[in-house]
Scaffold this active site. Sequence first.
Site, mmCIF file in Angstrom:
data_model
loop_
_atom_site.group_PDB
_atom_site.id
_atom_site.type_symbol
_atom_site.label_atom_id
_atom_site.label_comp_id
_atom_site.label_asym_id
_atom_site.label_seq_id
_atom_site.Cartn_x
_atom_site.Cartn_y
_atom_site.Cartn_z
ATOM 1 C CG MET A 1 -38.825 65.879 6.120
ATOM 2 S SD MET A 1 -39.644 64.842 7.329
ATOM 3 C CE MET A 1 -39.040 63.295 6.747
ATOM 4 N N PRO A 2 -37.298 69.699 4.369
ATOM 5 C CG PRO A 2 -36.727 70.591 2.316
ATOM 6 C CD PRO A 2 -37.851 69.993 3.071
ATOM 7 C CG PHE A 3 -33.992 73.160 9.705
ATOM 8 C CD1 PHE A 3 -34.978 73.913 10.321
ATOM 9 C CD2 PHE A 3 -32.667 73.432 10.014
ATOM 10 C CE1 PHE A 3 -34.645 74.919 11.227
ATOM 11 C CE2 PHE A 3 -32.317 74.422 10.911
ATOM 12 C CZ PHE A 3 -33.315 75.167 11.525
#
Length: 132
Positions: A1-3
Site C-alpha cells: 500500500m505505497p503512497f
Amino acid sequence: MPFVRISLPKKLSLETKNSISQSIHESLIAEFHIPKDDYFHVIEELEPHQIKYPKSYLGISHSEDIVYIQITAGQGRTLEQKKKLYHQIASRIAASTEITINNVIIVLLENNGLENWSFGNGEIQEPKHLKK
C-alpha cells in the site's frame, strides 16, 4: 500500500507527468507485488525556483529536469527488491519520457504496521484475514 509523492518541474507535459506516475506504479506492481488498484499518487508541479539540486552529486550529474520521487510503504522488502525497484522506476521513466535516468531521485520511507494507514472513513483498514 505505497503512497507516492512525485515532485517535478511544472514545464513538463501532462503526458510526461502521467507517464512518470504510470512507470512508478508498474514498477511497484512488478517489484513490490502491490495490487493493481493500489494507486495513490500525488504529483506536485513546481516552478524552477522551488526545485533545488546540486549540478553533480556522488558523481551523478543533474539538470533542471530532475524528478523527486518519495515512496511511503510498509516495511518488509529486501535490499534486493529495493534495488530492483529503483532501477526499474528510473529505467521505465527514461524509456518513456525525456527525463534521463540520472535525473530520477528516489526516496523510500518505510513504516511499520497497518495502524499507520487510513484509506478512508477515518478508520484503520485491516486485511480481511486479520479481522476477528
